[in-house]
Scaffold this active site. Structure first.
Site, short mmCIF file in Angstrom:
data_model
loop_
_atom_site.label_atom_id
_atom_site.label_comp_id
_atom_site.label_asym_id
_atom_site.label_seq_id
_atom_site.Cartn_x
_atom_site.Cartn_y
_atom_site.Cartn_z
N ARG A 4 -5.43 7.40 16.97
CA ARG A 4 -6.77 7.37 16.39
C ARG A 4 -7.78 6.75 17.36
O ARG A 4 -8.95 7.11 17.35
CB ARG A 4 -6.78 6.66 15.03
CG ARG A 4 -8.02 7.01 14.21
CD ARG A 4 -8.00 6.39 12.82
NE ARG A 4 -7.46 7.26 11.80
CZ ARG A 4 -8.15 8.23 11.18
NH1 ARG A 4 -9.40 8.47 11.48
NH2 ARG A 4 -7.58 8.97 10.24
N PHE A 23 -8.13 1.50 11.97
CA PHE A 23 -6.88 2.03 12.51
C PHE A 23 -6.99 2.45 13.97
O PHE A 23 -6.64 3.57 14.33
CB PHE A 23 -6.46 3.22 11.63
CG PHE A 23 -4.99 3.52 11.57
CD1 PHE A 23 -4.12 2.71 10.88
CD2 PHE A 23 -4.47 4.65 12.19
CE1 PHE A 23 -2.76 3.01 10.79
CE2 PHE A 23 -3.12 4.97 12.12
CZ PHE A 23 -2.27 4.14 11.41
N GLN A 37 0.84 -1.20 0.00
CA GLN A 37 0.00 0.00 0.00
C GLN A 37 0.88 1.26 0.00
O GLN A 37 0.38 2.35 -0.12
CB GLN A 37 -0.91 0.03 1.24
CG GLN A 37 -1.96 -1.06 1.27
CD GLN A 37 -2.76 -1.09 2.56
OE1 GLN A 37 -2.85 -2.13 3.20
NE2 GLN A 37 -3.33 0.02 2.98
N ALA A 52 -6.05 5.31 5.31
CA ALA A 52 -6.87 6.34 5.96
C ALA A 52 -8.09 6.70 5.12
O ALA A 52 -8.61 7.81 5.23
CB ALA A 52 -6.02 7.57 6.28
N THR A 97 -4.00 11.23 10.55
CA THR A 97 -3.89 12.07 11.75
C THR A 97 -2.52 12.74 11.80
O THR A 97 -2.36 13.76 12.46
CB THR A 97 -4.13 11.26 13.03
OG1 THR A 97 -3.14 10.22 13.09
CG2 THR A 97 -5.51 10.64 13.02
N GLU A 148 -13.10 2.92 5.22
CA GLU A 148 -13.09 2.39 6.58
C GLU A 148 -14.37 2.61 7.40
O GLU A 148 -14.75 1.73 8.17
CB GLU A 148 -11.91 2.98 7.37
CG GLU A 148 -10.57 2.60 6.81
CD GLU A 148 -9.46 3.40 7.46
OE1 GLU A 148 -9.34 4.61 7.15
OE2 GLU A 148 -8.74 2.85 8.29
N ARG A 202 -8.12 -1.65 8.79
CA ARG A 202 -9.37 -0.90 8.55
C ARG A 202 -9.98 -0.31 9.84
O ARG A 202 -10.46 -1.05 10.70
CB ARG A 202 -10.38 -1.83 7.89
CG ARG A 202 -11.35 -1.15 6.95
CD ARG A 202 -12.13 -2.18 6.20
NE ARG A 202 -12.78 -1.61 5.03
CZ ARG A 202 -13.36 -2.32 4.07
NH1 ARG A 202 -13.34 -3.64 4.14
NH2 ARG A 202 -13.93 -1.74 3.04
N GLU A 215 0.16 -1.63 4.66
CA GLU A 215 0.53 -0.22 4.78
C GLU A 215 1.98 -0.13 5.24
O GLU A 215 2.76 0.65 4.72
CB GLU A 215 -0.40 0.51 5.77
CG GLU A 215 -0.07 2.00 5.88
CD GLU A 215 -1.03 2.80 6.76
OE1 GLU A 215 -2.17 2.37 6.98
OE2 GLU A 215 -0.61 3.89 7.21
N PHE A 225 -6.16 -3.98 3.30
CA PHE A 225 -6.92 -3.74 4.55
C PHE A 225 -6.05 -3.17 5.65
O PHE A 225 -6.35 -3.32 6.83
CB PHE A 225 -7.62 -5.03 5.01
CG PHE A 225 -8.50 -5.64 3.95
CD1 PHE A 225 -9.67 -5.01 3.56
CD2 PHE A 225 -8.14 -6.84 3.33
CE1 PHE A 225 -10.47 -5.55 2.56
CE2 PHE A 225 -8.94 -7.38 2.33
CZ PHE A 225 -10.10 -6.74 1.95
#
Ligand code: MTE
Ligand code: LUZ
Ligand code: MOS
Length: 751
Positions: free
Chosen positions: A304, A338, A191, A503, A434, A706, A336, A226, A222
């Protein structure tokens, strides 16, 4: 089936990493992993392994020319363990052979001399031993110290939620090629091509321009790719760099499940105070996040959790503390939501428990405390264009909530063995990374002289339909057939310094960049058209369905003639454009700011039928009113909502990750790890909230990837209610996943 990518998938024509035509001389990699959860390496013996037929080389940390470090937020993770081992599945060596079987066979013969150390797997225990990834963080608003005396009810409790396996269909994969000048090209299922590029460059001690990363598509991420696609790509890169041969590294499913991190399990304590009328006055919560052995993305995920700890509710007095705990499990990672879902599960549990104490329906408390326009979140941002109540009220009307409730009651009154339960689940999710600096993207658009269009962006297609959306944006702006527009692979030589596709903001960020790039070219095309038509003003020129219009009058200039002429006239038919989300900020010294471009809202009603003889359940329906903004692809958006809901329900119910007391993953196959299938999937009704144009999204839409995941949380509470209908003495417990086994054990428990 309008989504071009999906059409290719169905025909088996889409290429994933393992499908890519490979060059001659390709070698295969197998990874040798730690078998213990905590210890010290005294020596590594490769003698036997090296004698296996076809083995070309075995690499350990000693062979790394650069910095043996893959940590992103914190530099605390080695690519290959040097002497410290911190979890089962930690990579120690890479075996390269002429085929995968030989590589695997050799990996099994590597011998380690070890010193075992005591391991910790529990987050609270780690916190007690001060094993923390980062110092704890606290978000606060009002004063919880003074607020309890105002409350008629004070309820305390604990809520735990479990890990979750990503189970992307394509396992972690990479192919690395040596290229001219001592560089490396990597095809990766990631990702985040830029992270792969940066980390590989660091590992190989190369500058970033010597590492090219290309991603055609990802077979599901998902969040699991990442950060955690990187190490495999870097390992393939290391081997290709050393051997000057192409190297392929594809993780077998079981290895993927064992060696990669999952959604973070959380254990949390809450204290909530309410007035008799159900209004929530105060909420204190402490989250213990099980981060695993190194930071990975845990600090961002922790943050988060804090951002979403009040879900869709306004609570005047808040104190939320989050602690990231270091344990001897594989580093847990993005998934998903996070960290948002973990935070929301706790406030929903607190409300559910309060409702029992107060003798009311949880929905009464939920509804009374829903956010109003301009209410302030604990992090200082205000709820703007707040659609929480609109979705709640519409869901009540549209789906006849009173009838649902009376039908459930009637069913329960007339059935002994089967019981039904229903729950309402509102959601509120902030859109933007974020970490403010990550909210950037770029697009490179070319129109070739025959009028066909090629677009590169930072967005990675991983099934969520972002490529189709990007194509739509270009087709819409140029007003041409979408068949003329092609999205290219994401490649670091075309798109630099990209943020991960994560995100939920890939369509927003890359879509906006695409929009700008297309508009740049469109302006030039309009000027060219004006010249061709002999006008000195281009403002009256429009492109519509492949034809040029002047003052709304059709001309005989069409798209292909326009492009051909523009090219002959030496007009630039390419544009690179950059987008950064405006007006967002966050001050971590004060824990206040405006971190999100906007929020996504919605409400779901979940119904379940429970078989109280067996403990098994079936979700009958999930009925949703969701704020999609103004969707410009309802097919994709509905698919995202449905997929997310089922994934959320799976997390709350049947998906159970288990480790043994040594930290060995027990649920490492699809026979032991149960995920939702089509039979599990409930009927879903998804209503698109009208008049919800989002001024901050692409084409006034909202991000979709998400947020709907969190509707699944309602599934937990629907089951609890069905259980209560069977066993009135049931003591509510908040310990997800609520597996059929757990249901059964508790159905017959007398408190
Ligand atoms: N949908 C599919 N089919 N496959 C995926 O891997 N990832 C989810 C979501 N939907 C995913 C998916 C996650 S975790 C995110 S953050 C978003 O897609 C990312 O894509 P977007 O930003 O384009 O929404
Ligand atoms: N990844 C990330 C994310 O790096 N930052 C985020 O805020 C985020 N949010 C959701 C999913 N992935
Ligand atoms: Mo999604 S967890 O942001 O990849």
């Amino acid at each position: 089936m309008k989504n071009y990518d999906i059409l290719q998938h169905v025909k088996g024509e889409s290429q994933f990493v393992d499908d890519i035509l490979v060059p001659e001389g390709l070698l295969y990699a197998a990874v040798y992993y730690s078998q213990i959860a905590h210890g010290k390496i005294i020596s590594i013996n490769l003698d036997k392994a090296e004698k296996i037929n076809g083995v070309k080389s075995i690499f350990t940390s000693k062979d790394i020319p650069g910095d043996n470090q893959i940590g992103g937020i914190i530099q605390d993770e080695e690519l290959l363990a040097t002497d410290k081992i911190e979890f089962i599945g930690q990579p120690i060596a890479i075996v390269i052979a002429d085929n995968q079987l030989n590589a695997k066979a050799a990996a099994r013969l590597i011998n380690l001399e070890l010193e075992k150390l005591p391991a910790v797997f529990d987050a609270r225990k780690a916190a007690k031993n001060n094993l923390l990834i980062v110092p704890p963080r606290t978000f606060s608003q009002g004063s919880t110290e003074d607020c309890w005396s105002e409350c008629d009810y004070i309820v305390e409790g604990q809520a735990d939620s479990g890990a979750q396996e990503h189970l992307y269909l394509e396992t972690q994969s990479a192919i690395a090629y040596p290229v001219e000048g001592g560089g490396i090209k990597i095809i990766s299922s990631t990702q985040s091509p830029t992270v792969v590029q940066k980390v590989t460059a660091r590992i190989l001690n190369l500058s970033m321009h010597k590492v090219e990363v290309d991603v055609l598509r990802v077979g599901g991420g998902f969040g699991g790719k990442e950060d955690q696609a990187t190490s495999w790509a870097a390992m393939a890169g290391l081997a290709a760099f050393k051997l000057k041969k192409p190297v392929k590294l594809i993780l077998p499913r079981q290895e993927d499940m064992r060696a990669t991190g999952k959604r973070h399990p959380y254990s949390s304590d809450f204290k909530i105070g309410l007035k008799k009328d159900g209004s929530i006055i105060g909420y204190e919560v402490t989250f213990y996040q099980n981060a695993g052995a190194s930071a990975d993305l845990s600090p961002a995920i922790l943050e988060r959790t804090l951002f979403h700890c009040t879900n869709s509710y306004y609570i005047p007095n808040i104190k939320a503390t989050a602690i990231s705990c270091k344990t001897n499990l594989p580093p847990n990672t993005a998934f998903r939501g996070f960290g948002g879902p973990q935070g929301m599960f706790v406030i929903e549990s607190a409300i559910f428990k309060s409702a029992e104490v107060m003798g009311v329906d949880p929905a009464e408390i939920q509804k009374r405390n829903l956010l109003n326009e301009n209410d302030e979140f604990p992090y200082g941002q205000k709820a703007e264009n707040c659609n929480t109540k609109r979705t709640w009220e519409k869901a009540e009307r549209l789906y006849f909530i009173n009838k649902i409730r009376s039908d459930v009651k009637y069913f329960n009154d007339t059935n002994d063995i089967y019981k039904k339960g229903s729950a309402v689940m509102p959601i509120c999710f902030g859109i933007s990374f974020t970490n403010t600096s990550m909210n950037q993207a770029s697009a490179l658009v070319h129109i070739y002289s025959d009028g066909s269009v090629s677009i590169s962006t930072a967005a990675i297609e991983m099934g969520q339909g972002v490529n189709e959306k990007v194509r739509q944006i270009a087709a819409e702006i140029f007003s041409i057939d979408i068949g003329k527009v092609k999205t290219e692979s994401t490649n670091t030589t075309r798109i630099a310094n990209s943020s991960p596709t994560a995100a939920s903001s890939a369509a927003d960020l890359n879509g906006k960049a695409t929009e700008q790039a297309c508009n740049n070219i469109l302006l030039r095309l309009k000027k060219t058209a004006a010249e061709i038509l002999g006008k000195n003003n281009f403002e009256s020129i429009k492109l519509k369905n492949g034809i040029v219009y002047d003052s709304n009058i059709k001309t005989d200039l069409d798209w292909s003639k326009l492009i051909k002429t523009a090219n002959l006239n030496r007009v630039n038919l390419s544009s690179h454009s950059f987008f950064a989300t405006p007006d967002i900020c966050f001050d971590r010294t004060k824990e206040k700011g405006k971190p999100f471009a906007y929020h996504v809202y919605g409400t779901a009603i979940i119904e379940v039928t429970l078989d109280c003889l067996r403990g098994i359940y079936k979700f009958d329906s999930v009925k949703v009113v969701h704020d999609f903004g103004k969707s410009f692809n309802q097919l994709i958006d509905r698919g995202q909502a449905e997929g997310a809901i089922v994934q959320g329900l799976g997390w709350m119910t049947i998906e159970e990750i288990m480790y043994d007391d040594q930290g060995q993953l027990l649920t490492d196959t699809l026979s032991t790890y149960k995920v939702p299938d089509i039979y599990f999937t409930p009927e879903m009704e998804i209503d698109f909230l009208e008049n919800a144009e989002n001024p901050f999204g692409i084409f006034k839409s909202k991000a979709i990837g998400e947020p709907p995941f969190m509707y699944g949380i309602g599934g937990y509470f629907a089951i609890l209610k069905a259980m209560k209908a069977f066993n009135q003495q049931l003591d509510y417990f908040f310990n997800a996943p609520l597996t059929p086994e757990k249901v059964l054990m508790n159905l017959y428990r007398k408190s």
